[in-house]
Design a protein around this motif. Structure first.
Motif, short mmCIF file in Angstrom:
data_model
loop_
_atom_site.label_atom_id
_atom_site.label_comp_id
_atom_site.label_asym_id
_atom_site.label_seq_id
_atom_site.Cartn_x
_atom_site.Cartn_y
_atom_site.Cartn_z
N GLN A 12 73.55 23.69 -8.71
CA GLN A 12 73.91 23.27 -7.36
C GLN A 12 75.43 23.27 -7.19
OE1 GLN A 12 72.06 22.45 -4.58
NE2 GLN A 12 74.06 22.37 -3.62
N ALA A 13 75.92 23.97 -6.17
CA ALA A 13 77.36 24.03 -5.92
C ALA A 13 77.86 22.71 -5.37
CB ALA A 13 77.67 25.16 -4.95
N ALA A 14 79.17 22.49 -5.44
CA ALA A 14 79.77 21.27 -4.91
C ALA A 14 79.60 21.22 -3.40
CB ALA A 14 81.25 21.22 -5.28
N ASP A 15 79.61 20.00 -2.87
CA ASP A 15 79.52 19.83 -1.43
C ASP A 15 80.66 20.57 -0.74
OD1 ASP A 15 77.34 18.11 -1.70
OD2 ASP A 15 78.65 16.37 -1.93
N GLN A 16 80.34 21.21 0.37
CA GLN A 16 81.36 21.89 1.15
C GLN A 16 81.82 20.99 2.30
OE1 GLN A 16 80.99 26.05 1.93
NE2 GLN A 16 79.46 26.37 0.33
N ASP A 17 82.80 21.46 3.03
CA ASP A 17 83.46 20.64 4.03
C ASP A 17 82.60 20.50 5.29
OD1 ASP A 17 85.57 19.11 4.86
OD2 ASP A 17 86.65 20.77 5.77
N MET A 18 82.68 19.31 5.91
CA MET A 18 81.95 19.03 7.14
C MET A 18 82.77 18.04 7.97
SD MET A 18 78.06 17.52 7.56
CE MET A 18 78.41 15.85 7.00
N THR A 19 82.68 18.14 9.27
CA THR A 19 83.37 17.22 10.17
C THR A 19 82.35 16.51 11.04
OG1 THR A 19 85.31 18.65 10.27
CG2 THR A 19 85.09 17.02 12.01
N ILE A 20 82.58 15.22 11.27
CA ILE A 20 81.71 14.43 12.13
C ILE A 20 82.41 14.18 13.45
CG2 ILE A 20 80.64 12.15 12.43
CD1 ILE A 20 80.10 12.13 9.47
N GLN A 61 76.15 2.78 17.39
CA GLN A 61 75.08 3.27 18.25
C GLN A 61 75.17 4.78 18.50
OE1 GLN A 61 72.62 1.25 19.19
NE2 GLN A 61 73.62 -0.45 18.13
N VAL A 62 76.23 5.41 17.98
CA VAL A 62 76.43 6.85 18.20
C VAL A 62 75.45 7.66 17.37
CG1 VAL A 62 78.04 8.74 17.75
CG2 VAL A 62 78.84 6.67 18.88
N SER A 63 74.89 8.70 17.98
CA SER A 63 74.14 9.73 17.23
C SER A 63 75.13 10.87 17.00
CB SER A 63 72.93 10.21 18.05
OG SER A 63 72.02 9.17 18.25
N PRO A 64 75.74 10.96 15.83
CA PRO A 64 76.87 11.86 15.62
C PRO A 64 76.45 13.32 15.57
CG PRO A 64 76.20 10.89 13.54
CD PRO A 64 75.38 10.23 14.60
N LEU A 103 67.36 9.54 5.84
CA LEU A 103 67.37 10.56 6.88
C LEU A 103 68.08 10.07 8.14
CD1 LEU A 103 66.10 13.44 7.30
CD2 LEU A 103 64.31 12.28 8.58
N ILE A 104 69.00 10.87 8.69
CA ILE A 104 69.62 10.58 9.98
C ILE A 104 69.47 11.78 10.92
CG2 ILE A 104 71.95 11.33 9.27
CD1 ILE A 104 73.06 9.07 11.03
N SER A 141 76.89 23.72 14.18
CA SER A 141 76.85 22.27 14.29
C SER A 141 75.50 21.84 14.84
CB SER A 141 77.97 21.75 15.22
OG SER A 141 77.78 22.24 16.53
N PHE A 142 75.15 20.57 14.59
CA PHE A 142 73.89 20.01 15.12
C PHE A 142 74.04 18.50 15.25
CE2 PHE A 142 73.51 19.84 10.54
CZ PHE A 142 72.85 18.65 10.28
N GLU A 143 73.28 17.94 16.18
CA GLU A 143 73.34 16.50 16.44
C GLU A 143 72.30 15.75 15.63
OE1 GLU A 143 73.07 13.30 20.18
OE2 GLU A 143 72.78 15.45 20.52
N ALA A 144 72.68 14.56 15.15
CA ALA A 144 71.74 13.72 14.41
C ALA A 144 70.59 13.29 15.30
CB ALA A 144 72.46 12.49 13.85
#
Length: 341
Positions: free
Chosen positions: A36-44, A52-55, A85-86, A100-103
Motif C-alpha cells: 500500500q502506497a503512502a497517503d496522497q494529498d487531499m484538501t477539505i 455541522q458541516v458536511s465537508p 464512515l463519513i 472532489s466529492f461531498e461527505a
C-alpha cells in the motif's frame, strides 16, 4: 455552502449500509497490505467551519483505473481504529484525474455514529479508492483540527505526502503569480468572499445575515488572518469598540459575541480588522414582541371576585325563596312548627 437535512443523511446511511460494511473491511487492510502506497494529498473545503458541516474532499489526483468506488472515513481520537464512515461508498464522479466529492454526513454525525459527542483535537480524514473486492488501491489524507467542539480547521493540501503536488499542476498556478495580485483578496472578504460561519449556543449554523435577539449568544468564526495577530472588533451601526481577539496559528478567529440588551432593532455589523484583512459580518436584531407600555388594566391573576360574590348571593336568595315556599305549603316543618305527622 451545501446543507443536508438529517432525514437525508439517515436515508443515505440506510441505502449504503452494505457498502459501508465492505468499506470498513477494506480499510482494515490498509495497514496489513505492505504494498500500500503512502497517503496522497487531499484538501477539505471549507477549510474552517462547524461540526455541522458536511465537508467536501478535494483529491490531488485520481483513483487508479482499477478502482470502482470511493468513500471517506475519519480516524483518530475516539473514532474506531478501523475508521468511521463519513462519505458513503459510491462511484458518481469517480475519475482517474483529480476530482472532489461531498461527505454524506457531517463531522458531528460521524462522531455520533462512533458513539461519542465531543470533537476535540486533531483527527485524520481519508478518501479511499477501492475495487469491487474492497481492496484499497489508493488513499488520500488531510488533518482536521477541532479547536472547540463546534469549530474546525484544515490546512490546504493537508496530506502527509507533498509528492503529488507538482503533478496536480499547483506549480504552474503559482507561476501565474496570483499571490501578489491576491493582495486585494483580504479586503475582498468585506464583500463576503472570506469564510465566515455563525453558530448559536447549541452549535447550529445560522447562515448569512442571521436574525438575532437581544441577549442572544453566538460564535463567529472567520479565517484568512495572519497567524497569532491581534484583531480589533467593532460593533456598528453606532460604532462601539469591543474587546479585541487574537487569531490562532492558522489565522482563524473564533469570537464569542452576545447581542447587547440595549441594542436597537434593525441591521448591524461586526467588523473584524487585522493588519491585512477586514471581515464584516452582517446581522439583524428583531424588534421586541412587547412595547413595554401599560394599558391601565389590572393583571389577570385569577377569576374576578365580583362574579363569585354575585353568584353566592343569588344562591342564598334562591334557597331562602325555596324554604319560604315549602313552609307556606306545609311541605317543610321545623321543630317550632309542631309535631311531625
Amino acid at each position: 455552502m451545501p446543507r443536508i437535512t438529517r432525514t437525508t443523511r439517515l436515508a443515505r446511511r440506510s441505502v449504503h449500509a452494505f457498502g459501508a460494511a465492505m468499506l470498513v473491511a477494506g480499510a482494515a487492510l490498509i495497514g496489513a497490505a505492505p504494498a500500500q502506497a503512502a497517503d496522497q494529498d487531499m484538501t477539505i473545503t471549507p477549510s474552517s467551519g462547524t461540526n455541522q458541516v458536511s465537508p467536501t474532499f478535494v483529491l490531488s489526483a485520481g483513483c487508479p483505473a482499477a478502482a470502482t468506488s470511493f468513500a471517506a472515513m475519519m480516524f483518530g481520537g475516539s473514532f474506531p481504529a478501523e475508521g468511521q464512515l463519513i462519505g458513503a461508498p459510491g462511484n458518481i464522479g469517480l475519475s482517474t484525474s483529480a476530482f472532489s466529492f461531498e461527505a454524506s454526513i457531517s463531522f458531528q454525525d460521524a462522531a455520533a455514529d462512533a458513539g461519542f459527542s465531543t470533537l476535540s483535537g486533531t483527527y485524520t480524514a481519508k478518501a479511499i479508492c477501492q475495487d469491487d473486492l474492497s481492496n484499497v488501491l489508493r488513499t488520500f489524507a488531510a488533518p482536521v483540527t477541532f479547536s472547540s467542539p463546534t469549530t474546525y480547521t484544515s490546512p490546504a493540501g493537508g496530506g502527509p505526502s507533498p509528492t503529488p503536488s507538482p503533478s496536480s499542476s499547483s506549480s504552474p498556478s503559482a507561476s501565474t503569480s496570483p499571490s501578489p495580485s491576491s493582495s486585494a483578496s483580504p479586503s475582498s472578504s468585506e464583500s463576503g468572499e472570506g469564510t465566515v460561519v455563525i453558530t448559536d449556543a447549541d452549535g447550529t449554523e445560522l447562515g448569512a445575515n442571521p436574525d438575532l435577539v437581544n441577549g442572544q449568544a453566538v460564535t463567529v468564526v472567520a479565517d484568512g488572518f495572519t497567524a497569532d495577530e491581534e484583531v480589533t472588533v467593532t460593533l456598528n451601526s453606532t460604532p462601539t469598540t469591543l474587546d479585541p481577539t487574537t487569531a490562532d496559528a492558522d489565522g482563524l478567529v473564533i469570537y464569542d459575541f452576545t447581542v447587547p440588551a440595549d441594542l436597537e432593532a434593525g441591521a448591524h455589523t461586526l467588523v473584524f480588522e487585522g493588519a491585512d484583512q477586514t471581515v464584516t459580518v452582517d446581522f439583524t436584531v428583531s424588534a421586541s414582541d412587547t412595547d413595554g407600555t401599560d394599558d391601565g388594566s389590572l393583571p389577570a391573576t385569577g377569576p374576578s371576585l365580583v362574579p363569585r360574590i354575585a353568584l353566592g348571593l343569588g344562591l342564598i336568595a334562591a334557597g331562602w325563596l325555596a324554604v319560604s315556599y315549602a313552609r307556606r305549603h306545609g311541605l317543610l316543618r321545623f321543630g317550632g312548627d309542631g309535631d311531625l305527622r
